[in-house]
Design a protein around this motif. Structure first.
Motif, PDB file in Angstrom:
ATOM      1  N   ASP A  24       0.860  -1.176   0.000  1.00 46.59           N
ATOM      2  CA  ASP A  24       0.000   0.000   0.000  1.00 46.59           C
ATOM      3  C   ASP A  24       0.899   1.229   0.000  1.00 46.59           C
ATOM      4  O   ASP A  24       1.583   1.513   0.987  1.00 46.59           O
ATOM      5  CB  ASP A  24      -0.904  -0.019   1.245  1.00 46.59           C
ATOM      6  N   GLU A  37      -9.206  -5.514  -0.789  1.00 52.70           N
ATOM      7  CA  GLU A  37      -7.956  -4.739  -0.812  1.00 52.70           C
ATOM      8  C   GLU A  37      -7.523  -4.468  -2.248  1.00 52.70           C
ATOM      9  O   GLU A  37      -6.993  -3.391  -2.555  1.00 52.70           O
ATOM     10  CB  GLU A  37      -6.846  -5.470  -0.047  1.00 52.70           C
ATOM     11  N   ASP A  74     -12.813   2.874   4.782  1.00 56.65           N
ATOM     12  CA  ASP A  74     -11.825   2.416   3.809  1.00 56.65           C
ATOM     13  C   ASP A  74     -10.878   3.550   3.417  1.00 56.65           C
ATOM     14  O   ASP A  74      -9.667   3.404   3.505  1.00 56.65           O
ATOM     15  CB  ASP A  74     -12.507   1.844   2.567  1.00 56.65           C
TER      16      ASP A  74
END
Length: 145
Positions: A24, A37, A74
């Protein structure tokens, strides 16, 4: 519905002990690669590369409290005044965007009020802007302010 043209993106993926991880770029860490994800990481790349939202003003999986419950949004995008501006709820591509998903982000909005709400499963994306106390559907993500 909002049309999303995802950028070309070569994610960093690694495998450890039979689990896949994706890096990420916003959180600067390896995250277990789940279907949700995957959607989140691709949507983040869209926000940063295509919409030119500053990565430094994006928070991923920010914790919030709903009564006694701890939840996580999120994605939250902050404006240049560091105020929450846009909230995104990501779901796996196999999960439909229905009333349940909309109610989830509306509950999060109670704790973190923002002018814009987005729900996406990667394939479909719906957005809403708060106008005169009510949410109105929008057909494009707002330009960053």
């Amino acid at each position: 519905m909002i049309k999303i043209d995802y950028p070309t993106y070569q994610p960093k993926i690694k495998k450890e002990q039979d689990k896949e991880f994706i890096f990420d770029d916003v959180r600067k860490q390896w995250i277990i690669l789940t279907p949700e994800e995957w959607v989140r990481q691709n949507f983040l790349q869209y926000l940063i590369q295509i919409k030119k939202y500053p990565a430094s003003l994006i928070a991923v999986e920010k914790e919030l409290k709903l009564g006694e419950l701890k939840k996580r949004t999120d994605v939250i995008v902050y404006n240049t005044n560091s105020q929450p501006w846009l909230m995104i709820e990501c779901k796996a591509m196999s999960e439909p965007l229905n009333e349940k998903v909309l109610q989830q982000i509306l509950r999060y909005h109670i704790t973190i009020p923002v002018p814009f709400l987005i729900i996406t499963n990667g394939s479909f994306c719906f957005g809403f802007e708060k106008v005169d106390g009510a949410f109105v559907e929008i057909d494009a993500l707002p330009a960053f302010v």
